[in-house]
Design a protein around this motif. Structure first.
Motif, PDB file in Angstrom:
ATOM      1  N   ALA A 154      89.550 128.035   7.057  1.00  0.00           N
ATOM      2  CA  ALA A 154      90.869 127.709   7.590  1.00  0.00           C
ATOM      3  C   ALA A 154      90.789 128.068   9.082  1.00  0.00           C
ATOM      4  O   ALA A 154      91.643 127.273   9.472  1.00  0.00           O
ATOM      5  CB  ALA A 154      91.771 128.623   6.858  1.00  0.00           C
ATOM      6  N   ALA A 155      90.372 129.212   9.469  1.00  0.00           N
ATOM      7  CA  ALA A 155      90.467 129.645  10.989  1.00  0.00           C
ATOM      8  C   ALA A 155      89.616 128.630  11.821  1.00  0.00           C
ATOM      9  O   ALA A 155      90.146 127.986  12.930  1.00  0.00           O
ATOM     10  CB  ALA A 155      89.762 130.943  11.257  1.00  0.00           C
ATOM     11  N   THR A 156      88.503 127.840  11.283  1.00  0.00           N
ATOM     12  CA  THR A 156      87.828 126.889  11.858  1.00  0.00           C
ATOM     13  C   THR A 156      88.548 125.657  12.215  1.00  0.00           C
ATOM     14  O   THR A 156      88.544 124.845  13.255  1.00  0.00           O
ATOM     15  CB  THR A 156      86.377 126.805  11.093  1.00  0.00           C
ATOM     16  N   TYR A 157      89.192 125.069  10.963  1.00  0.00           N
ATOM     17  CA  TYR A 157      90.135 123.922  11.238  1.00  0.00           C
ATOM     18  C   TYR A 157      91.369 124.053  11.891  1.00  0.00           C
ATOM     19  O   TYR A 157      91.893 123.233  12.345  1.00  0.00           O
ATOM     20  CB  TYR A 157      89.994 123.132   9.773  1.00  0.00           C
ATOM     21  N   TYR A 158      92.074 125.348  11.773  1.00  0.00           N
ATOM     22  CA  TYR A 158      93.382 125.632  12.624  1.00  0.00           C
ATOM     23  C   TYR A 158      92.721 125.413  14.306  1.00  0.00           C
ATOM     24  O   TYR A 158      93.311 124.905  14.931  1.00  0.00           O
ATOM     25  CB  TYR A 158      93.851 126.702  12.139  1.00  0.00           C
ATOM     26  N   LYS A 159      91.879 125.966  14.284  1.00  0.00           N
ATOM     27  CA  LYS A 159      91.321 125.990  15.726  1.00  0.00           C
ATOM     28  C   LYS A 159      90.887 124.518  16.317  1.00  0.00           C
ATOM     29  O   LYS A 159      91.309 124.172  17.315  1.00  0.00           O
ATOM     30  CB  LYS A 159      90.096 126.804  16.185  1.00  0.00           C
ATOM     31  N   VAL A 169     101.974 119.067  17.073  1.00  0.00           N
ATOM     32  CA  VAL A 169     102.239 120.525  16.630  1.00  0.00           C
ATOM     33  C   VAL A 169     101.175 121.445  16.899  1.00  0.00           C
ATOM     34  O   VAL A 169     100.856 122.181  16.161  1.00  0.00           O
ATOM     35  CB  VAL A 169     102.791 120.533  15.288  1.00  0.00           C
ATOM     36  N   LYS A 170     100.199 121.270  18.031  1.00  0.00           N
ATOM     37  CA  LYS A 170      99.365 122.231  18.268  1.00  0.00           C
ATOM     38  C   LYS A 170      99.694 123.670  18.264  1.00  0.00           C
ATOM     39  O   LYS A 170      98.953 124.408  18.357  1.00  0.00           O
ATOM     40  CB  LYS A 170      98.675 121.508  19.610  1.00  0.00           C
ATOM     41  N   THR A 171     100.656 123.792  18.973  1.00  0.00           N
ATOM     42  CA  THR A 171     101.398 125.360  19.020  1.00  0.00           C
ATOM     43  C   THR A 171     101.588 125.814  17.868  1.00  0.00           C
ATOM     44  O   THR A 171     101.182 127.012  17.518  1.00  0.00           O
ATOM     45  CB  THR A 171     102.559 125.305  19.693  1.00  0.00           C
ATOM     46  N   HIS A 172     101.901 125.185  16.549  1.00  0.00           N
ATOM     47  CA  HIS A 172     102.050 125.657  15.428  1.00  0.00           C
ATOM     48  C   HIS A 172     100.498 125.867  14.889  1.00  0.00           C
ATOM     49  O   HIS A 172     100.023 127.029  14.205  1.00  0.00           O
ATOM     50  CB  HIS A 172     102.737 124.682  14.180  1.00  0.00           C
ATOM     51  N   ALA A 173      99.602 125.134  14.997  1.00  0.00           N
ATOM     52  CA  ALA A 173      98.212 125.156  14.679  1.00  0.00           C
ATOM     53  C   ALA A 173      97.592 126.424  15.503  1.00  0.00           C
ATOM     54  O   ALA A 173      96.733 127.078  14.970  1.00  0.00           O
ATOM     55  CB  ALA A 173      97.475 123.837  15.103  1.00  0.00           C
ATOM     56  N   LYS A 174      97.967 126.626  16.711  1.00  0.00           N
ATOM     57  CA  LYS A 174      97.420 127.662  17.307  1.00  0.00           C
ATOM     58  C   LYS A 174      97.905 129.148  16.813  1.00  0.00           C
ATOM     59  O   LYS A 174      97.232 130.089  16.818  1.00  0.00           O
ATOM     60  CB  LYS A 174      97.647 127.697  19.027  1.00  0.00           C
ATOM     61  N   PHE A 175      99.029 129.074  16.560  1.00  0.00           N
ATOM     62  CA  PHE A 175      99.826 130.261  16.089  1.00  0.00           C
ATOM     63  C   PHE A 175      99.214 130.581  14.587  1.00  0.00           C
ATOM     64  O   PHE A 175      98.617 131.680  14.039  1.00  0.00           O
ATOM     65  CB  PHE A 175     101.362 129.960  15.598  1.00  0.00           C
ATOM     66  N   GLY A 178      95.806 132.065  15.057  1.00  0.00           N
ATOM     67  CA  GLY A 178      95.885 133.625  15.450  1.00  0.00           C
ATOM     68  C   GLY A 178      96.169 134.548  13.981  1.00  0.00           C
ATOM     69  O   GLY A 178      95.633 135.526  13.840  1.00  0.00           O
ATOM     70  N   ARG A 179      97.309 133.825  13.183  1.00  0.00           N
ATOM     71  CA  ARG A 179      97.687 134.441  12.039  1.00  0.00           C
ATOM     72  C   ARG A 179      96.318 134.578  10.991  1.00  0.00           C
ATOM     73  O   ARG A 179      96.286 135.784  10.424  1.00  0.00           O
ATOM     74  CB  ARG A 179      98.625 133.769  11.550  1.00  0.00           C
ATOM     75  N   GLY A 189      90.865 138.731  18.393  1.00  0.00           N
ATOM     76  CA  GLY A 189      90.883 137.548  18.629  1.00  0.00           C
ATOM     77  C   GLY A 189      92.181 136.882  18.258  1.00  0.00           C
ATOM     78  O   GLY A 189      92.475 135.947  18.971  1.00  0.00           O
ATOM     79  N   ALA A 190      92.900 137.376  17.376  1.00  0.00           N
ATOM     80  CA  ALA A 190      94.137 137.168  17.175  1.00  0.00           C
ATOM     81  C   ALA A 190      95.051 137.289  18.396  1.00  0.00           C
ATOM     82  O   ALA A 190      96.069 136.330  18.768  1.00  0.00           O
ATOM     83  CB  ALA A 190      94.759 137.819  15.931  1.00  0.00           C
ATOM     84  N   ALA A 191      94.795 138.313  19.030  1.00  0.00           N
ATOM     85  CA  ALA A 191      95.607 138.667  20.195  1.00  0.00           C
ATOM     86  C   ALA A 191      95.408 137.662  21.390  1.00  0.00           C
ATOM     87  O   ALA A 191      96.465 137.300  21.952  1.00  0.00           O
ATOM     88  CB  ALA A 191      95.390 140.127  20.682  1.00  0.00           C
ATOM     89  N   ALA A 192      94.087 137.227  21.442  1.00  0.00           N
ATOM     90  CA  ALA A 192      93.779 136.239  22.484  1.00  0.00           C
ATOM     91  C   ALA A 192      94.652 135.081  22.181  1.00  0.00           C
ATOM     92  O   ALA A 192      94.874 134.242  23.230  1.00  0.00           O
ATOM     93  CB  ALA A 192      92.233 136.235  22.448  1.00  0.00           C
ATOM     94  N   ALA A 193      94.268 134.470  21.226  1.00  0.00           N
ATOM     95  CA  ALA A 193      95.188 133.385  20.638  1.00  0.00           C
ATOM     96  C   ALA A 193      96.387 133.203  20.742  1.00  0.00           C
ATOM     97  O   ALA A 193      97.036 132.376  21.338  1.00  0.00           O
ATOM     98  CB  ALA A 193      94.862 133.055  19.197  1.00  0.00           C
TER      99      ALA A 193
END
Length: 224
Positions: A154-159, A169-175, A178-179, A189-193
């Motif tokens: 999930a993290a790989t594909y959200y990135k 909606v890349k901002t949604h994907a970025k959040f 991080g989540r 890593g979450a804080a960096a995102a």
């Protein structure tokens, strides 16, 4: 002298062409034939693509038309019928195959068949990887992986979705990236995102949520 040499060369060339005119004519005919075949093939491909896309639009319409008035059983029946029809196009290449897989993915997701939906989103992403469809497929693929508990993928594909500048909606994907990192325990890593999201899209609602998560992570002592 020059005129003589030029005339001699012209005669030699004329003689060469005359002796081989059958070959030249055959080559020219082959080129014309190839061009005609290419034009016909391109025309057929365009027609097939248009027919395929029209068919998928019709399937979508049949599933959704006045669906708010339907019972759960009727909706389920429409989804099954739509899936059966759309899956017939799923093995096709190009935009038709991508759209068919997306439709199958959407249907199976609604049916809570998340692993199956993930397979269709992945196939759609592969067929549409050079189009605007790819990041959308990555985002939904990540959502399916979340539903199945596969947070690494999930993290790989959200990135992947978040890193595509064409994704609306890349901002949604970025959040979401991080989540999911938070869920993995990767607080740095979450804080960096979240920080990247807040720095680059400070007025965005997802950036505001990212800011609140940064505050919470600091308050809980998970980041400095």
């Amino acid at each position: 002298m020059a005129d003589y040499e030029e005339q001699t060369a012209s005669k030699k060339l004329a003689g060469f062409i005359e002796k081989r005119k059958v070959v030249f004519i055959a080559v020219l005919a082959a080129l014309v034939c190839a061009l005609v075949c290419y034009i016909i093939a391109a025309s057929v491909m365009n027609k097939n693509k248009a027919k395929g896309l029209q068919a998928l639009d019709e399937i979508t319409f049949e599933m959704t038309d006045k669906s708010s008035d339907l019972s759960d059983a009727e909706i389920a029946s429409r989804l099954n019928t739509g899936f059966e029809k759309a899956s017939a196009y799923a093995k096709k290449g190009g935009i038709v195959g991508a759209r068919a897989n997306m439709l199958c993915a959407d249907i199976t997701y609604q049916q809570k068949k998340y692993a199956e939906s993930a397979d269709y989103w992945k196939a759609a992403a592969e067929k549409g990887k050079k189009t605007y469809l790819a990041p959308l497929c990555y985002f939904n693929l990540a959502a399916c992986y979340e539903e199945t508990g596969n947070i690494d993928d999930a993290a790989t594909y959200y990135k992947l979705a978040a890193d595509d500048n064409s994704f609306v909606v890349k901002t949604h994907a970025k959040f979401s990236y991080g989540r999911v990192l938070e869920a993995k325990g990767d607080f740095a890593g979450a804080a960096a995102a979240y920080t990247e999201l807040n720095d680059n899209f400070s007025d965005d609602s997802w950036a505001n949520l990212a800011k609140s998560r940064l505050i919470a992570l600091k308050k809980d002592g998970k980041i400095e």
